[in-house]
Design a protein around this motif. Structure first.
Motif, PDB file in Angstrom:
ATOM      1  N   LEU A 179       0.844  -1.188   0.000  1.00 47.22           N
ATOM      2  CA  LEU A 179       0.000   0.000   0.000  1.00 47.22           C
ATOM      3  C   LEU A 179       0.882   1.242   0.000  1.00 47.22           C
ATOM      4  N   ASN A 180       0.697   2.102  -0.971  1.00 47.62           N
ATOM      5  CA  ASN A 180       1.500   3.307  -1.107  1.00 47.62           C
ATOM      6  C   ASN A 180       1.231   4.263   0.049  1.00 47.62           C
ATOM      7  N   GLY A 181       2.277   4.650   0.752  1.00 48.82           N
ATOM      8  CA  GLY A 181       2.145   5.492   1.936  1.00 48.82           C
ATOM      9  C   GLY A 181       1.633   6.884   1.655  1.00 48.82           C
ATOM     10  N   ASN A 182       1.719   7.300   0.396  1.00 46.72           N
ATOM     11  CA  ASN A 182       1.335   8.642   0.006  1.00 46.72           C
ATOM     12  C   ASN A 182      -0.098   8.999   0.392  1.00 46.72           C
ATOM     13  N   GLY A 183      -0.995   8.037   0.237  1.00 43.76           N
ATOM     14  CA  GLY A 183      -2.414   8.329   0.447  1.00 43.76           C
ATOM     15  C   GLY A 183      -2.926   8.023   1.838  1.00 43.76           C
ATOM     16  N   ILE A 184      -2.032   7.632   2.737  1.00 43.24           N
ATOM     17  CA  ILE A 184      -2.490   7.200   4.056  1.00 43.24           C
ATOM     18  C   ILE A 184      -2.606   8.387   5.012  1.00 43.24           C
ATOM     19  N   CYS A 185      -3.756   8.496   5.671  1.00 41.05           N
ATOM     20  CA  CYS A 185      -3.974   9.526   6.696  1.00 41.05           C
ATOM     21  C   CYS A 185      -3.638   9.017   8.084  1.00 41.05           C
ATOM     22  N   ALA A 186      -4.047   7.782   8.363  1.00 36.26           N
ATOM     23  CA  ALA A 186      -3.888   7.289   9.725  1.00 36.26           C
ATOM     24  C   ALA A 186      -3.863   5.773   9.762  1.00 36.26           C
ATOM     25  N   PHE A 187      -3.213   5.253  10.814  1.00 32.21           N
ATOM     26  CA  PHE A 187      -3.198   3.818  11.068  1.00 32.21           C
ATOM     27  C   PHE A 187      -3.920   3.578  12.382  1.00 32.21           C
ATOM     28  N   ILE A 188      -4.704   2.503  12.423  1.00 33.20           N
ATOM     29  CA  ILE A 188      -5.363   2.132  13.666  1.00 33.20           C
ATOM     30  C   ILE A 188      -4.875   0.745  14.071  1.00 33.20           C
ATOM     31  N   PRO A 189      -3.900   0.671  14.991  1.00 34.17           N
ATOM     32  CA  PRO A 189      -3.389  -0.628  15.423  1.00 34.17           C
ATOM     33  C   PRO A 189      -4.507  -1.468  16.005  1.00 34.17           C
ATOM     34  N   GLY A 190      -4.590  -2.715  15.547  1.00 29.12           N
ATOM     35  CA  GLY A 190      -5.646  -3.593  16.043  1.00 29.12           C
ATOM     36  C   GLY A 190      -6.912  -3.488  15.225  1.00 29.12           C
ATOM     37  N   GLY A 191      -6.986  -2.540  14.311  1.00 22.40           N
ATOM     38  CA  GLY A 191      -8.198  -2.345  13.530  1.00 22.40           C
ATOM     39  C   GLY A 191      -9.157  -1.414  14.263  1.00 22.40           C
ATOM     40  N   ILE A 192     -10.225  -1.055  13.598  1.00 23.56           N
ATOM     41  CA  ILE A 192     -11.202  -0.141  14.220  1.00 23.56           C
ATOM     42  C   ILE A 192     -11.941  -0.904  15.313  1.00 23.56           C
ATOM     43  N   PRO A 193     -11.990  -0.336  16.518  1.00 22.62           N
ATOM     44  CA  PRO A 193     -12.701  -1.034  17.596  1.00 22.62           C
ATOM     45  C   PRO A 193     -14.199  -1.111  17.284  1.00 22.62           C
ATOM     46  N   SER A 194     -14.796  -2.262  17.481  1.00 21.28           N
ATOM     47  CA  SER A 194     -16.209  -2.397  17.124  1.00 21.28           C
ATOM     48  C   SER A 194     -17.120  -2.079  18.299  1.00 21.28           C
TER      49      SER A 194
END
Lengths: 82, 125
Positions: free
Chosen positions: A67-82
């Motif tokens: 995945l190209n880093g250029n378009g990334i705004c944010a990372f959510i470790p563990g995924g989005i909490p449900s």
């Protein structure tokens, strides 16, 4: 300017996420979920078992992706909490 | 020696200095806007000189599906996130900010509740 010292460095947190699920929020309404295999200085990211979403709808499933880093705004470790 | 401009005595940021002092916002809730329109608030837990951020208890403010420039009022919890500095467009403390009526509507006779005349000032600027 202080580098963060005793505080949490962002890329350190990302490094600790390697091996776990992560959600990448992109610019625009896209989102990619996957297992983080690694990243580089530009935050280009290698993911496994990925699912991509657009406007909340699933668009693709991939075994592996770069995945190209250029378009990334944010990372959510563990995924989005449900 | 901290660099100063030669004309007037104000500090000028050097090459390696940041113009943004994030240290004073740590453990405080900040609003972050990204390129592409995403908007979140979260408690600042970490940062680096490239303005990559760590936000905790993060909440995303979702946009209207029809109009991607206006917030729908809905939110979703994101928890602990890492923000990419290259996409960060705005960082502002939540403490001390308040929402005001839209000064750009046609409602020229709208009453200004606290008498600040904020609407009129914005219109005449």
């Amino acid at each position: 300017m202080a580098t963060g010292g005793a505080r949490l460095l962002p890329l350190e947190l990302l490094d600790r996420t390697i091996g776990s699920r992560v959600t990448c929020l992109m610019r625009g309404e896209q989102q990619v979920d996957g297992t983080l295999l690694g990243f580089d200085d530009y935050c280009n990211v290698v993911l496994a078992d990925c699912v991509t979403y657009d406007n909340g709808e699933e668009t693709q499933r991939l075994d592996q992706m770069l995945l190209n880093g250029n378009g990334i705004c944010a990372f959510i470790p563990g995924g989005i909490p449900s | 020696v901290f660099p100063h401009s030669t004309m007037i005595d104000i500090p000028v940021a050097g090459k390696r200095d940041s113009t943004l002092d994030l240290a004073r916002h740590t453990d405080q809730r900040i609003r972050v806007r990204f390129q592409g329109g995403r908007e979140v608030t979260g408690v600042l837990k970490g940062y680096d000189p490239l303005v990559n951020l760590v936000l905790d208890e993060c909440v995303e403010y979702l946009r209207d599906p029809e109009d991607s420039y206006s917030l729908s009022g809905e939110t979703r919890n994101l928890g602990l996130i890492v923000c990419r500095g290259t996409s960060v467009m705005l960082v502002a403390p939540e403490e001390g900010t308040q929402e005001i009526a839209n000064p750009f509507t046609d409602d020229a006779d709208a009453v200004d509740e606290d008498g600040d005349d904020a609407g009129a000032t914005a219109a005449t600027e």
